[in-house]
Scaffold this active site. Sequence first.
Site, mmCIF file in Angstrom:
data_model
loop_
_atom_site.group_PDB
_atom_site.id
_atom_site.type_symbol
_atom_site.label_atom_id
_atom_site.label_comp_id
_atom_site.label_asym_id
_atom_site.label_seq_id
_atom_site.Cartn_x
_atom_site.Cartn_y
_atom_site.Cartn_z
ATOM 1 N N ASP A 27 35.868 52.183 64.496
ATOM 2 C CA ASP A 27 36.205 53.575 64.204
ATOM 3 C C ASP A 27 37.014 54.124 65.368
ATOM 4 O O ASP A 27 36.622 53.994 66.532
ATOM 5 C CB ASP A 27 34.930 54.409 64.017
ATOM 6 C CG ASP A 27 34.263 54.111 62.683
ATOM 7 O OD1 ASP A 27 34.955 53.596 61.784
ATOM 8 O OD2 ASP A 27 33.055 54.382 62.544
ATOM 9 N N ASP A 146 33.829 54.595 48.544
ATOM 10 C CA ASP A 146 32.514 54.994 49.045
ATOM 11 C C ASP A 146 31.655 55.332 47.838
ATOM 12 O O ASP A 146 31.931 56.299 47.124
ATOM 13 C CB ASP A 146 32.628 56.213 49.970
ATOM 14 C CG ASP A 146 33.374 55.893 51.260
ATOM 15 O OD1 ASP A 146 33.525 54.701 51.577
ATOM 16 O OD2 ASP A 146 33.803 56.836 51.951
#
Lengths: 270, 197
Positions: A27, A146
């Site tokens: 990330d 997601d």
Amino acid sequence: MDQFFLFYASFFDQITMLTKRIIPCLDIKNGRTVKGVNFLGLRDAGDPVELARRYSEEGADELVFLDITATLEKRKTLVDLVTRVAREINIPFTVGGGIKTVDEIEELLKAGADKVSLNSSIVKDPDLINRASDAFGAQAVVAAVDAKRTGNSWHVFIKGGTEDTGMDALEWMKETETRGAGEILLTSMDRDGTKQGFDLDLLKLVNEQVTIPVIASGGAGTIQHCIDAVKTGNADAVLAASIFHFKEIEIADLKADMANSGIPVRNMAL
Amino acid sequence: MIALIKYRAGNIASVSNALDRLGADYFLADTPDQLETADGVIFPGVGHAGAAMESLKENGIDEWLQQTKKPVLGICVGMQLLYDSSSEGDTKALGLIPGRLEKFDSNDAKVPHMGWNVIHIKQDHPLLKGINSGEHFYFVHSFYAPETSDAIATCDYITDFTAVVSKDNFAGVQFHPEKSGKAGARVLQNFLDHVYG
């Protein structure tokens, strides 16, 4: 009998097929890795390039960089990062996070990314998959989904898992394939961050319904979880972040155990 | 010096990064005159074989390749275009290696063939010095060259296909050496050694 079995087993070892991939995910915010990393010997653990090189040397098969920067400077920082990673790293990598247009995709691919991961933008503008796939090939387009269990099905969530679109996740994944995605990065929002294992029911279902590779994400806590994702969930690749960042699992150990359970993995003979 | 062919279907960034990492002396070439000054040529390629072939023709690079005696290494679609033809868009290719590219049957497994797979070495060749059968390389392709007597190494995905080919001064790799870790870097280095050897 035993000898015959051993011969048989080694014969199958030799006709190894396409390997299952191990993919550490980094990330990124403002060009730096976000989550603290617990790596000895890294000069600068916040430097994504250094971390990426380390993973590459340890046997990662591919890398994913997800940019969570939310400023106007974002794209330039991300392009700079992709350029630096591409110079240093000799394995494929995907970049994602807020990519909305074919021009942005072209910029990132030209900077050296192998694939882009598209998430919220393709929910709002599904045709972006078609345009990107036509322009750069399906292999460059990863549909990131997601998914969260809602009643008896799974819904697609966007905006980092905060907004329920009401869309059926399996139907959406089939649509991304039809539109030209080359791969699906499927994150279970129920499992993400829990270290309780991947959502095997969801993985199994999607792999029955699409023919493009599926990367399992969300829930990796142990080596067995990763083996289950491949053997039970039929995942083509396993993605994780913190278990690698914090050295809870060494990539070499993970690959050795996967190989021992009969899963083809890439060795590093050289 | 090594010339890296620059045309619309080339993934120049990844290959030039790989050559930089090896410290290779190279330049980007997009005309026959430039290619003629090179000691060896790397011919990358991505995307549709037909589009790549059209792009090659724009500057006459196709004809230059067909007459050169310099060592040439084709990568992915660059390798595919060395053959006679491809069923991708029914493309007539360079005709330097006999054979026709076919599409993988997607009823049998996922297409494209994307990821790390092993090669099986069929013949000794300088390009594979230090590489053994069973080494993994990174592949991304939907069309394949059938196994022929020119195959130096094969790979098994749906069918046995040519992973590394060599004929006369031409060599080709279906995988991406620039993305295949240390093993891929070794193949590129072997090509450089071959050119300067």
